[in-house]
Design a protein around this motif. Structure first.
Motif, PDB file in Angstrom:
ATOM      1  N   LYS A   1       0.830  -1.201   0.000  1.00 38.31           N
ATOM      2  CA  LYS A   1       0.000   0.000   0.000  1.00 38.31           C
ATOM      3  C   LYS A   1       0.869   1.256   0.000  1.00 38.31           C
ATOM      4  CE  LYS A   1      -4.182  -1.629  -0.036  1.00 38.31           C
ATOM      5  NZ  LYS A   1      -5.027  -1.653   1.170  1.00 38.31           N
ATOM      6  N   LYS A   2       1.982   1.188   0.731  1.00 38.80           N
ATOM      7  CA  LYS A   2       2.881   2.342   0.804  1.00 38.80           C
ATOM      8  C   LYS A   2       3.409   2.708  -0.579  1.00 38.80           C
ATOM      9  CE  LYS A   2       7.185   3.903   2.999  1.00 38.80           C
ATOM     10  NZ  LYS A   2       8.287   3.527   3.931  1.00 38.80           N
ATOM     11  N   LEU A   3       3.809   1.710  -1.355  1.00 40.75           N
ATOM     12  CA  LEU A   3       4.356   1.950  -2.686  1.00 40.75           C
ATOM     13  C   LEU A   3       3.261   2.436  -3.640  1.00 40.75           C
ATOM     14  CD1 LEU A   3       6.847   1.855  -4.421  1.00 40.75           C
ATOM     15  CD2 LEU A   3       6.401  -0.563  -4.887  1.00 40.75           C
ATOM     16  N   LYS A   4       2.074   1.831  -3.536  1.00 34.52           N
ATOM     17  CA  LYS A   4       0.961   2.249  -4.387  1.00 34.52           C
ATOM     18  C   LYS A   4       0.580   3.703  -4.136  1.00 34.52           C
ATOM     19  CE  LYS A   4      -1.302  -2.248  -5.053  1.00 34.52           C
ATOM     20  NZ  LYS A   4      -2.570  -3.000  -4.923  1.00 34.52           N
TER      21      LYS A   4
ATOM     22  N   THR B   1       0.735   6.985  -6.576  1.00 35.57           N
ATOM     23  CA  THR B   1      -0.492   7.759  -6.742  1.00 35.57           C
ATOM     24  C   THR B   1      -0.277   9.213  -6.341  1.00 35.57           C
ATOM     25  OG1 THR B   1      -1.834   5.784  -6.299  1.00 35.57           O
ATOM     26  CG2 THR B   1      -2.928   7.914  -6.100  1.00 35.57           C
ATOM     27  N   ALA B   2       0.450   9.425  -5.252  1.00 36.98           N
ATOM     28  CA  ALA B   2       0.732  10.784  -4.785  1.00 36.98           C
ATOM     29  C   ALA B   2       1.584  11.550  -5.791  1.00 36.98           C
ATOM     30  CB  ALA B   2       1.428  10.739  -3.430  1.00 36.98           C
TER      31      ALA B   2
ATOM     32  N   SER C   1       9.232  13.247  -6.920  1.00 36.70           N
ATOM     33  CA  SER C   1       8.744  12.085  -7.667  1.00 36.70           C
ATOM     34  C   SER C   1       9.870  11.133  -8.057  1.00 36.70           C
ATOM     35  CB  SER C   1       7.996  12.537  -8.926  1.00 36.70           C
ATOM     36  OG  SER C   1       8.884  13.099  -9.879  1.00 36.70           O
ATOM     37  N   LEU C   2      11.110  11.633  -8.087  1.00 39.49           N
ATOM     38  CA  LEU C   2      12.244  10.749  -8.379  1.00 39.49           C
ATOM     39  C   LEU C   2      12.363   9.642  -7.336  1.00 39.49           C
ATOM     40  CD1 LEU C   2      14.936  13.394  -9.419  1.00 39.49           C
ATOM     41  CD2 LEU C   2      13.645  11.862 -10.925  1.00 39.49           C
ATOM     42  N   LEU C   3      11.880   9.910  -6.123  1.00 43.31           N
ATOM     43  CA  LEU C   3      11.924   8.923  -5.049  1.00 43.31           C
ATOM     44  C   LEU C   3      10.631   8.104  -4.947  1.00 43.31           C
ATOM     45  CD1 LEU C   3      13.497  11.189  -2.259  1.00 43.31           C
ATOM     46  CD2 LEU C   3      14.690   9.576  -3.761  1.00 43.31           C
ATOM     47  N   LEU C   4       9.524   8.647  -5.483  1.00 38.59           N
ATOM     48  CA  LEU C   4       8.219   8.026  -5.283  1.00 38.59           C
ATOM     49  C   LEU C   4       7.711   7.225  -6.470  1.00 38.59           C
ATOM     50  CD1 LEU C   4       6.347  11.029  -3.565  1.00 38.59           C
ATOM     51  CD2 LEU C   4       7.206   8.966  -2.448  1.00 38.59           C
ATOM     52  N   PHE C   5       8.144   7.609  -7.678  1.00 40.44           N
ATOM     53  CA  PHE C   5       7.522   7.041  -8.873  1.00 40.44           C
ATOM     54  C   PHE C   5       8.329   5.867  -9.415  1.00 40.44           C
ATOM     55  CE2 PHE C   5       5.959   6.750 -13.190  1.00 40.44           C
ATOM     56  CZ  PHE C   5       4.619   7.057 -13.050  1.00 40.44           C
ATOM     57  N   TYR C   6       7.657   4.724  -9.588  1.00 38.42           N
ATOM     58  CA  TYR C   6       8.273   3.508 -10.129  1.00 38.42           C
ATOM     59  C   TYR C   6       7.506   3.081 -11.379  1.00 38.42           C
ATOM     60  CZ  TYR C   6      10.694   3.059  -5.631  1.00 38.42           C
ATOM     61  OH  TYR C   6      11.482   3.273  -4.535  1.00 38.42           O
ATOM     62  N   GLU C   7       8.195   2.359 -12.245  1.00 36.18           N
ATOM     63  CA  GLU C   7       7.525   1.850 -13.439  1.00 36.18           C
ATOM     64  C   GLU C   7       6.390   0.919 -13.034  1.00 36.18           C
ATOM     65  OE1 GLU C   7       5.994   1.510 -16.655  1.00 36.18           O
ATOM     66  OE2 GLU C   7       7.884   2.643 -16.754  1.00 36.18           O
ATOM     67  N   SER C   8       5.200   1.121 -13.629  1.00 37.77           N
ATOM     68  CA  SER C   8       4.020   0.359 -13.206  1.00 37.77           C
ATOM     69  C   SER C   8       3.310  -0.365 -14.337  1.00 37.77           C
ATOM     70  CB  SER C   8       3.021   1.313 -12.518  1.00 37.77           C
ATOM     71  OG  SER C   8       2.551   2.297 -13.441  1.00 37.77           O
TER      72      SER C   8
END
Length: 489
Positions: free
Chosen positions: A43-46, A50-51, A219-226
């Motif tokens: 949930k943390k990663l999702k 999303t954020a 976002s460099l720390l939060l966004f991952y390929e999905s």
């Protein structure tokens, strides 16, 4: 796309070489509990992903409305006519009609992450240019190009949500994702009004550029390929390299086998227009969202001017009335999300059907009726100069209805096109942004001719006259229309 469709695609498109002998033993997929599957992320990663998209959406939507209170000031400084200054506001939305046609499909080829960061930097550069514009031509051009980068929120954002959140959590994820961007639609004119009154209008763009830089770094720390097909392609490439066995493959590689890079790119970039041209579900949703969004921006363009001319308020104070529209849109999203999941769960339990997009349709009805009621209250209260709160209540109702309708339609399309959510969202965005661009250009003339009462009555009749029968068509014939559609690939 089902397994049978893949086999037909294979027979039709793959060459007769030895490479065409695909062995399902070597098909690279996600196992049910695979931690690398975005649907199985924590949930943390999702919420982090999303954020990230929600935060950038806030800036991009805020910038789209921020100029509204400053139109007259900018027109005077840059020697612009009323039409030209309104064009500077609306051209941003013109770009969001065409930007998703490229951004959505490209995110399905190269992945969400690279396209997300590219559009962030593109938007940042051209939004900053707006702040230094010393001619009307440069301002309009920079707004157009900034809008192109900003348009990622209308296709890429929904694609990311579809990547990481399952169908039964569609409503909750949509409502929380929309909370921040929708706030931007009201914060923009409010902040813009105070900036214009107490500083230079250029700070509207400089301040939002600083905020965009901060969000991009975060976002460099939060966004991952999905995007699952891209992740599976990378996994297959990794396994082939590590094992030395070239038989490992992903489904997307089987579909594209024997095709050139140009063909793949052309097929992807043409997808939104093919969906819009040949898929009735997309056509209906595009018309509905187009009318809805156009009417909303019709109200946004004239809302501040109404309180200045009819109620004698300053520009900065008139901007505060956008809180009413913001309250309506945020309330609509936050009420719609949990209610959508509840209704969907109840209907699936009752019917025994799962993953049926048409089970979203009943929730369209509140939006169908709230919107015209809001227009009528807003219009006739303004016509007779009733207490300003009555006007604001009408604006809140119409924006609440529009948001419920819009959120539900997005969920419906996300369910109907799970593999190509970004392309489907891009297809529906075209008409939506074109009407949002065009409607404000005629708002002054309409109200000058008919007044706010009959002018808004016309908009109310247009809204319910299109939305109500279309809702019935989707409920009654949606499943049949989907069954006859071509493959979205």
């Amino acid at each position: 796309m089902g397994r049978s469709d893949l086999k037909q695609d294979q027979t039709k498109h793959i060459t007769d070489s030895a490479e065409a002998a695909w062995d399902e033993v070597f098909l690279v997929t996600f196992s049910p509990d695979d931690a690398e599957n975005p649907l199985n992320w924590s949930k943390k990663l999702k919420w982090g992903v999303t954020a990230a998209v929600s935060g950038t959406g806030f800036v991009r939507i805020m910038v789209s409305t921020m100029m509204a209170p400053a139109i007259n000031t900018i027109a005077a400084e840059l020697n612009m006519s009323t039409t030209e200054s309104t064009m500077a506001l609306s051209v941003y939305l013109l770009a969001t009609a065409f930007g998703p046609l490229f951004i959505g499909p490209l995110s399905e080829v190269y992945g969400r992450k690279s396209i997300f960061h590219f559009t962030n930097v593109w938007f940042l550069a051209w939004n900053l240019t707006c702040g230094f514009a010393n001619s009307k031509g440069l301002l309009i051009a920079a707004r157009l190009l900034a809008g192109f980068g900003a348009s990622a929120v209308y296709s890429l954002g929904y694609g990311v949500l579809g990547d990481v959140w399952p169908v039964e959590q569609r409503g909750r994820s949509l409502s929380l994702y929309l909370l921040t961007p929708l706030t931007g639609s009201a914060v923009g004119p409010i902040v813009g009004g105070f900036i214009v009154e107490y500083s230079t209008w250029r700070w509207m763009f400089w301040a939002t550029t600083i905020l965009q830089v901060t969000l991009e770094l975060s976002s460099l720390l939060l966004f991952y390929e999905s995007y699952a097909p891209v992740l599976l392609r990378r996994r297959a490439e990794k396994w082939r390299k590590e094992t030395g066995d070239s038989r490992y493959y992903a489904e997307v590689e089987m579909r594209e086998s024997g095709r050139s890079a140009v063909w793949k790119l052309n097929r992807s970039l043409s997808r939104p227009l093919r969906l819009l041209a040949f898929h009735p579900i997309i056509q209906v949703q595009a018309i509905l969202e187009g009318i809805n969004y156009g009417l909303l921006y019709f109200a946004l363009a004239s809302f501040s001017a109404l309180h200045v001319s009819a109620y004698g308020e300053s520009i900065s104070i008139s901007g505060l009335h956008y809180i009413a529209i913001c309250t309506g849109t945020i309330s609509g999203a936050q009420l719609c999300g949990p209610l959508m999941d509840y209704v969907y769960k109840r209907l699936t339990t009752r019917t025994g059907d799962t993953h049926v997009p048409e089970l979203r349709i009943p929730l369209l009805l509140p939006g169908v009726f709230f919107t015209p009621i809001g227009f009528l209250l807003y219009g006739w209260a303004a016509q007779h100069h009733l207490f300003w709160l009555v006007v604001d209540v009408g604006a809140a109702l119409l924006s609440l209805g529009m948001q419920i309708f819009d959120t539900t339609l997005h969920a419906y399309v996300m369910d109907a096109y799970p593999e190509h959510i970004s392309s489907a969202s891009a297809a529906t965005q075209v008409l939506r942004s074109l009407l949002a661009f065009a409607f404000p250009l005629f708002s002054n003339r309409l109200y000058d001719t008919l007044g706010y009462g009959w002018g808004n009555s016309l908009l109310a009749f247009l809204s319910i006259g299109i939305a109500l029968p279309s809702t019935g068509i989707l409920w009654r014939f949606g499943a049949k229309l989907r069954a006859r559609r071509q493959s979205s690939y």
